[in-house]
Structures are given as C-alpha cells and as structure tokens.
Design a protein around this motif. Structure first.
Motif, mmCIF file in Angstrom:
data_model
loop_
_atom_site.group_PDB
_atom_site.id
_atom_site.type_symbol
_atom_site.label_atom_id
_atom_site.label_comp_id
_atom_site.label_asym_id
_atom_site.label_seq_id
_atom_site.Cartn_x
_atom_site.Cartn_y
_atom_site.Cartn_z
ATOM 1 N N VAL A 8 27.120 16.105 48.057
ATOM 2 C CA VAL A 8 25.980 17.023 48.089
ATOM 3 C C VAL A 8 25.921 17.743 49.435
ATOM 4 C CG1 VAL A 8 23.455 17.125 48.090
ATOM 5 C CG2 VAL A 8 24.639 15.733 46.400
ATOM 6 N N TYR A 12 26.184 21.873 49.576
ATOM 7 C CA TYR A 12 25.013 22.692 49.902
ATOM 8 C C TYR A 12 24.882 23.031 51.387
ATOM 9 C CZ TYR A 12 23.384 21.735 45.174
ATOM 10 O OH TYR A 12 23.282 21.645 43.812
ATOM 11 N N THR A 128 12.870 17.409 45.706
ATOM 12 C CA THR A 128 14.234 16.988 46.042
ATOM 13 C C THR A 128 15.047 18.146 46.617
ATOM 14 O OG1 THR A 128 14.904 17.309 43.728
ATOM 15 C CG2 THR A 128 14.335 15.056 44.421
ATOM 16 N N ARG A 132 16.569 17.808 50.236
ATOM 17 C CA ARG A 132 18.006 18.039 50.443
ATOM 18 C C ARG A 132 18.244 18.954 51.644
ATOM 19 N NH1 ARG A 132 19.914 20.672 45.542
ATOM 20 N NH2 ARG A 132 19.229 22.583 46.556
ATOM 21 N N GLU A 188 19.670 13.774 44.913
ATOM 22 C CA GLU A 188 20.443 14.538 43.929
ATOM 23 C C GLU A 188 20.401 13.858 42.567
ATOM 24 O OE1 GLU A 188 23.060 17.568 42.487
ATOM 25 O OE2 GLU A 188 21.555 17.381 44.068
ATOM 26 N N ARG A 191 17.115 14.709 41.073
ATOM 27 C CA ARG A 191 17.052 16.124 40.681
ATOM 28 C C ARG A 191 17.773 16.327 39.345
ATOM 29 N NH1 ARG A 191 19.843 20.496 40.341
ATOM 30 N NH2 ARG A 191 21.766 19.476 41.045
#
Length: 198
Positions: A8, A12, A128, A132, A188, A191
């Motif tokens: 993740v 991102y 979330t 994140r 994650e 989510r």
C-alpha cells in the motif's frame, strides 16, 4: 499485514509525496553523503582518526556518510502541499496529518476485525483513506531518520566509537516503526472490506 502495508505504501506514495521535492531531497542528500565521505577519508588519510584496520575503518566511514545522507533527506519536505481541509465528526483536519479514525471505525482496524456493518461503510472508506495518507506521510518522514540513526550506530560500532546500548535503542524504534506499516495494511483491509464507493 506487514507485507500488505508495504504494498500500500509503494502504491499510494505518489499521492502523498511530491516527485519534484523528492528529487531535490535525493540530490541534496547524495551531495551531503559524498562530501561527508570525502572529508572523512581525507581526515583518515591524514591523521588515522579511526585507529582501526582498513576494512572496518572503510565500512564504518561509508556507513557514517550514508547516515549523513539519510539525515539530510529527512530534513527536506517531500510531501505534496496540503490539500483543502476535510471534515471528520464536524472538525476540520488536514488529510496529510490524520493518524486516527473515529470510534465507529476502530473495531475494523483490529487484528481480528469484525465484518463491516452497512451503516459504517462510508465512514470506513473515508477514514481509512485519510489514515492511509497520514501514515504514508509519517513513514516517509520518520523512516529516513531511523535509517540514518541505524547506519550511523552500526558505523560507530565498527569504529569502536559507540557502545552497544544505542544499537539496542535504535532497534526498538525500528521495530516500533513496523507497527505503522501493519496499521497501514489493516486500514487497506478495512477499506476493501467496506466495498467500492457507491
């Protein structure tokens, strides 16, 4: 969760970090590491300041220079400029600074989460995503600092200039940093469990 958290982070990080700022930080940190390396090598050649055998001496100097580079990287802002304030529970927050979620979302971030209730799906998706961003920003700032401390301590150990207890302290902080990566993975997972945006 740790492996998911790293995936993740790398997927991102482009949403959180500004490529232009990252390039500038890399350029300056590389220059700082090279300057530190050259200065330490010149000093070693002139006065033998490490008083060690050539191999441990060279390894220690290289690690100390790498620590200088990582510390320099950590001093530069690499995040994207803050976005417009978002609202959670009626309070304004910066998405890049959010490190917590509302109470109704917390059960879904536990080690063994319960299934996401339909009435909480929107809150889970919103919180979330903000969490994140905050965790990625935190990791991108703290990881170079801990990396600098780790390589500097190892370099100092090789040169005999640092006692063993700082290495243990740095190890504790590095292990603590892994908890943020695990939390990123759990966010994650929650989510995805909440389903796509309606």
């Amino acid at each position: 969760m740790f492996a998911l958290g790293w995936r993740v982070f790398f997927r991102y990080c482009g949403d959180v970090l500004d490529p232009r700022r990252v390039r500038r930080a890399v350029t300056w940190s590389g220059a700082a590491a090279v300057v530190a390396l050259v200065l330490m090598l010149v000093l070693e050649a002139r006065v033998d300041w490490t008083t060690r055998a050539p191999l441990p001496s060279m390894a220690g100097i290289v690690l100390l220079a790498a620590g200088v580079g990582l510390l320099t990287f950590a001093c530069f802002p690499t995040g994207r400029p803050p976005e417009l304030a978002a609202t959670i529970n009626g309070r304004q927050v910066r998405p890049s600074e959010q490190l917590s979620v509302r109470t109704s979302v917390q059960p879904y971030l536990r080690r063994r989460p319960r299934p996401v209730a339909p009435e909480d799906r929107d809150a889970v998706r919103t919180d979330t995503a903000l969490l994140r961003r905050g965790l990625i920003a935190l990791l991108s700032r703290v990881a170079p600092l801990l990396g600098a401390a780790a390589v500097a301590v190892v370099g100092g150990l090789l040169l005999g200039a640092v006692p063993l207890w700082p290495a243990a302290a740095v190890l504790v902080y590095v292990l603590g940093l892994s908890e943020y990566v695990v939390r990123l993975g759990r966010a994650e997972r929650a989510r995805v469990a909440a389903g796509p945006t309606s």
